[in-house]
Design an enzyme around this catalytic site. Structure first.
Site, PDB file in Angstrom:
ATOM      1  N   GLY A  46       0.833  -1.202   0.000  1.00 40.67           N
ATOM      2  CA  GLY A  46       0.000   0.000   0.000  1.00 40.67           C
ATOM      3  C   GLY A  46       0.859   1.239   0.000  1.00 40.67           C
ATOM      4  O   GLY A  46       2.025   1.207   0.423  1.00 40.67           O
ATOM      5  N   GLN A  51       3.211  10.038   1.092  1.00 41.50           N
ATOM      6  CA  GLN A  51       4.497   9.340   1.101  1.00 41.50           C
ATOM      7  C   GLN A  51       5.348   9.664  -0.125  1.00 41.50           C
ATOM      8  O   GLN A  51       6.541   9.397  -0.133  1.00 41.50           O
ATOM      9  CB  GLN A  51       4.276   7.817   1.169  1.00 41.50           C
ATOM     10  N   CYS A  88       5.981  -0.056   7.019  1.00 38.37           N
ATOM     11  CA  CYS A  88       5.598   1.092   6.197  1.00 38.37           C
ATOM     12  C   CYS A  88       6.793   1.486   5.340  1.00 38.37           C
ATOM     13  O   CYS A  88       7.918   1.534   5.840  1.00 38.37           O
ATOM     14  CB  CYS A  88       5.195   2.253   7.113  1.00 38.37           C
ATOM     15  N   LEU A  89       6.551   1.761   4.063  1.00 37.38           N
ATOM     16  CA  LEU A  89       7.652   2.132   3.171  1.00 37.38           C
ATOM     17  C   LEU A  89       8.346   3.418   3.611  1.00 37.38           C
ATOM     18  O   LEU A  89       9.500   3.645   3.266  1.00 37.38           O
ATOM     19  CB  LEU A  89       7.150   2.284   1.730  1.00 37.38           C
ATOM     20  N   HIS A 130      -4.248   1.611   7.431  1.00 38.81           N
ATOM     21  CA  HIS A 130      -2.901   2.188   7.515  1.00 38.81           C
ATOM     22  C   HIS A 130      -2.767   3.341   6.511  1.00 38.81           C
ATOM     23  O   HIS A 130      -2.262   4.419   6.857  1.00 38.81           O
ATOM     24  CB  HIS A 130      -1.883   1.072   7.219  1.00 38.81           C
ATOM     25  N   GLU A 131      -3.242   3.128   5.287  1.00 39.95           N
ATOM     26  CA  GLU A 131      -3.097   4.167   4.254  1.00 39.95           C
ATOM     27  C   GLU A 131      -4.016   5.354   4.524  1.00 39.95           C
ATOM     28  O   GLU A 131      -3.622   6.501   4.303  1.00 39.95           O
ATOM     29  CB  GLU A 131      -3.352   3.585   2.856  1.00 39.95           C
ATOM     30  N   HIS A 134      -2.453   7.624   6.892  1.00 44.84           N
ATOM     31  CA  HIS A 134      -1.471   8.517   6.258  1.00 44.84           C
ATOM     32  C   HIS A 134      -2.129   9.810   5.766  1.00 44.84           C
ATOM     33  O   HIS A 134      -1.546  10.890   5.855  1.00 44.84           O
ATOM     34  CB  HIS A 134      -0.815   7.838   5.052  1.00 44.84           C
TER      35      HIS A 134
HETATM   36 NI    NI Z   1       2.726   3.503   5.486  1.00 39.40          NI
END
Ligand code: NI
Length: 154
Positions: A46, A51, A88-89, A130-131, A134
């Site tokens: 995701g 991000q 998380c990226l 999670h997204e 963000h």
């Molecule tokens: Ni993330």
């Protein structure tokens, strides 16, 4: 399509709230394509626009069941709780346990402007939550909990 630079760790943009998308124009379509490419290249499931440095409400998700681009996603219902490990990226050095709903219903608009309501369970629910966090400037490292809280009902 292009790979975009990931915003990492203490980058202040990760703490800002994203604005809704009112017009699905070419810029948004290019952003969606780039987000998918960036997510796949980084082997993530995701990604949210902040991000890659864009404060607009759009996320991409692919838990291995096909790609979703969700514009203005909104979690309508949630049910149950599961504590599981998450990453998380934007925080490549962190993994940890986070409590998420077991099941959600999410409403979103796709790139063609069509509205959808879908249900997601387990990893899909976790990933969408999670997204969406963000988009509200919330990152998972704020929500870490102890694995002893694991809910074995899952
Ligand atoms: Ni993330």
């Amino acid at each position: 399509m292009a790979i975009r630079n990931l915003r990492l760790d203490e980058d202040p943009i990760l703490r800002k709230k994203s604005r809704p998308i009112t017009d699905i124009n070419e810029r948004i379509k290019t952003l969606a394509d780039d987000m998918l490419e960036t997510m796949y290249q980084a082997e993530g499931v995701g990604l949210a626009a902040p991000q890659v440095g864009v404060l607009r409400r759009i996320i991409t998700v692919d838990i291995g069941e096909g790609a979703y681009v969700m514009i203005n996603p909104e979690i309508l219902e949630q049910e149950g709780e599961v504590v599981d490990s998450e990453g998380c990226l934007s925080f490549p050095d962190v993994t940890g346990y986070v409590k998420r709903p077991k099941k959600i219903k999410v409403k979103y608009t796709d790139l063609d402007g069509e509205d959808h309501e879908i249900e997601g369970e387990d990893l899909m629910a976790r990933c969408v939550c999670h997204e969406v966090d963000h988009l509200n400037g919330i990152v998972f490292v704020d929500k870490l909990c102890e694995p002893t809280e694991v809910n074995y009902e899952k």
